[in-house]
Design an enzyme around this catalytic site. Structure first.
Site, PDB file in Angstrom:
ATOM      1  N   GLU A  34       0.867  -1.164   0.000  1.00  0.00           N
ATOM      2  CA  GLU A  34       0.000   0.000   0.000  1.00  0.00           C
ATOM      3  C   GLU A  34       0.916   1.230   0.000  1.00  0.00           C
ATOM      4  OE1 GLU A  34      -2.713   0.251   3.317  1.00  0.00           O
ATOM      5  OE2 GLU A  34      -3.532   2.148   2.564  1.00  0.00           O
ATOM      6  N   ARG A 260       4.968 -12.831   9.560  1.00  0.00           N
ATOM      7  CA  ARG A 260       5.627 -11.539   9.364  1.00  0.00           C
ATOM      8  C   ARG A 260       7.006 -11.580   9.993  1.00  0.00           C
ATOM      9  NH1 ARG A 260       1.689  -7.671   8.729  1.00  0.00           N
ATOM     10  NH2 ARG A 260       3.127  -5.944   8.896  1.00  0.00           N
ATOM     11  N   LYS A 270       4.298   0.675   9.128  1.00  0.00           N
ATOM     12  CA  LYS A 270       4.423   1.949   8.409  1.00  0.00           C
ATOM     13  C   LYS A 270       3.773   3.082   9.182  1.00  0.00           C
ATOM     14  CE  LYS A 270       3.529  -0.029   4.199  1.00  0.00           C
ATOM     15  NZ  LYS A 270       2.245  -0.046   3.551  1.00  0.00           N
TER      16      LYS A 270
END
Ligand code: ATP
Ligand code: MG
Length: 553
Positions: A34, A260, A270
């Site tokens: 994203e 992850r 982020k």
């Protein structure tokens, strides 16, 4: 087709089975960031996996920007992400935006409505929450669930036309309000966002599709065979499959989840990294303390070291936190092999060699690499006045101290041996300089009948170039700063994560290329800062220490 350079993992095994069984004749993956921030080392894990398997099985990997949240996204991030993926050494087969598919997504939503599988719901956000139930209680059907197909089509068209305010209506999938999987309780497909400007589509749309709807369809439209994502999407997989099963689309990618990457002493989201930048805790996204790709690049990491790290940690289904030492070992090994050796004095103390002629300067030679002759050598200037590091001298010390002491003898690396004859102090008692004598007969050979304590590095005071050297330490004081009860992660910022030294460097470092990496002997690996270089300044960043010191914190 199997690749021997890469450690195998469960995803590679699935791919190999799919190729062997003929389910797929070739594979296609995608990396779907994203564009709401810069990529971090966690994304590198996903990049190395997605691009890596595509490469190894002669497939393709797309770069797709998942841009369905217009207000958080920006073109700046799109460009930064492309730069980072390229820098890591990968090229994408196709570049796409999820927003490229907005018209098709709209049409698939219409198809769901026409088949009685989606409806426009007028519940507001808090009512939707109330109707959803909980993990222990089933939800309740929305009162708008049985709207006619005609009414739904009309309302959805008018949502698109911008007739309704934000939050007043959503389009929802009609699945099962009693499903034990909360994601299946009539999830939203579209929400209204009027008056926002999307970085790709401008003001063309008043409604935006949800991630869970957009992702499987984008994958299918691109012919993705294996859609690799992180574990938190495991519970979304039934929804991923439901959308593809309920629209007319010829391709059904397989979603596979993996753990992850979490790394000690840093954070990996982020949103939180954005906070560090916005609140001024670091100097920007590319601050060398940041776990971003841009930060690691500026710090002096190589793409090879980051890829190596990602292969070392492997791909599994269980979450864990990786020690910073693992990342550092990767760059240390790479730089040990490729970085030329130099001498740099980080905390300079003047040495006067009283028996060396005042105006004399001689040229000595230092190999660029102790184990690689092909890297050649450089000139070193020797003169009467030198710099050594303050930490390399003690007035008194026992035999274990392998450096210079009063009356003791050490070798100056690539040069002669010296004996400290006298310590000169200023009025406050601080050591100002050392008076030493050298033995002219010790260049390249040991003195006869005496043992020197050790070897220290030095720089000629006549030829030295001053420079700033940035020493970086862990960004946080605790291994897992994130998610501590009642304490925001900012609370654990390390106030000593950066300390700046006014150093003296050997002259060969004066014209180091921006971004060039060196081993400063006995000190660590350093990289010439690119941003400072653009301003004509000589600044070096410490990439990593010579040895792992994390365990001793
Ligand atoms: P963040 O919370 O940092 O924004 P994200 O998952 O929302 O992370 P995306 O831009 O959506 O970030 O991620 C792009 C791809 O990278 C996704 O496939 C995602 O699963 C993967 N990814 C993100 N963070 C990690 C991580 N820490 N480890 C492995 N893969 C990751
Ligand atoms: Mg995200």
């Amino acid at each position: 087709m199997t690749n021997n350079n890469q450690p195998t993992n469960f995803i590679r095994q699935i791919i190999e089975e799919d190729l062997a069984s003929g389910k797929h004749s070739s594979i296609r993956t995608r990396f779907p960031p994203e564009p709401n921030g810069y990529l971090h080392i966690g994304h590198a894990k996903s990049i190395v996996l997605n691009f890596g398997v595509a490469e190894d099985y002669n497939g393709e990997c797309n770069l797709r920007f998942d841009d369905t949240n217009p207000h958080k996204e920006d073109e700046e991030y799109v460009e930064a992400i492309k730069e980072d993926v390229r820098w890591l050494g990968y090229s994408w087969a196709g570049q796409y935006f999820a927003s490229d598919y907005f018209e098709q997504l709209y049409n698939f939503a219409v198809e769901l409505i026409e088949n009685g599988k989606a409806y426009v719901c007028d519940l507001h956000a808090d009512q939707v929450r109330e109707y959803r139930g909980s993990l222990t209680e089933p939800g309740k059907d929305s009162p708008y669930r049985e709207r006619s197909m005609e009414e739904n089509l009309d309302l959805f068209r008018r949502m698109r036309a911008g007739e309704f305010e934000d939050g007043t209506r959503t389009l929802r999938a009609k699945i099962d309000m009693a499903s034990p999987n909360m994601n299946m309780r009539d999830p939203a497909i579209y929400r209204i966002r009027r008056g926002v400007v999307h970085h790709q589509t401008g003001d063309a749309w008043s409604i935006y599709p949800m991630y869970d709807f957009t992702h499987p369809i984008s994958d299918a439209l691109e012919g993705i065979t294996h859609s690799l994502c992180t574990l938190e999407f495991e519970d979304h997989r039934p929804l991923y499959d439901w959308y593809l099963d309920n629209i007319t689309i010829p391709c059904h990618p397989r979603q596979i989840e993996f753990a992850r990457l979490n790394l000690e002493y840093t954070i990996m989201s982020k949103r939180k990294l954005t906070q560090l930048v916005a609140e001024g805790h670091v100097q920007g996204w590319d601050d060398p303390r940041m776990p971003t790709i841009a930060g690691l690049r500026r710090r002096g990491y190589t793409p090879a070291a980051i890829r190596d790290f990602c292969n070392r940690i492997g791909v599994t289904k269980s979450d864990g936190t990786v020690e910073m030492g693992v990342l550092e070992a990767s760059i240390r090994e790479d730089l040990d092999r490729i970085a030329p050796r130099r001498m740099a004095v980080l905390d300079p103390l003047r040495v006067v060699i009283t028996n060396y002629p005042e105006e004399q300067e001689e040229i000595l030679v230092g190999p660029n690499h102790p184990k690689d002759e092909s890297m050649g050598s450089r000139e070193l200037k020797f003169s009467r006045e030198l710099w050594i590091d303050r930490a390399d001298f003690r007035e008194e010390a026992n035999k274990k101290y392998k450096r210079l002491v009063t009356g003791g003898e050490v070798r100056l690396r690539n040069a002669y041996t010296i004996i400290c004859e006298k310590v000169v102090k200023d009025v406050s008692g601080e050591i100002k300089e050392l008076h030493c004598s050298y033995d002219p007969d010790t260049l390249g050979k040991n003195p006869e009948g005496r043992k020197v304590r050790g070897v220290i590095h030095w720089v000629s005071a006549l030829a030295a170039v001053p420079a700033e050297v940035c020493m970086y330490d862990r960004l946080f004081t605790v291994a897992v700063p994130d998610g501590v009860k009642d304490k925001p992660f900012q609370h654990f910022l390390n106030p000593e994560s950066l300390s700046i030294r006014q150093a003296m460097l050997e002259p060969a470092l004066a014209d180091a290329e921006p971004g060039a990496r060196f081993q400063f002997e006995r000190e660590g690996y350093f990289c010439r800062d690119t941003k400072a270089a653009a301003l004509g300044e000589l600044v070096f960043n410490r990439v990593v220490t010579l040895r792992d010191s994390w365990g001793q914190g």
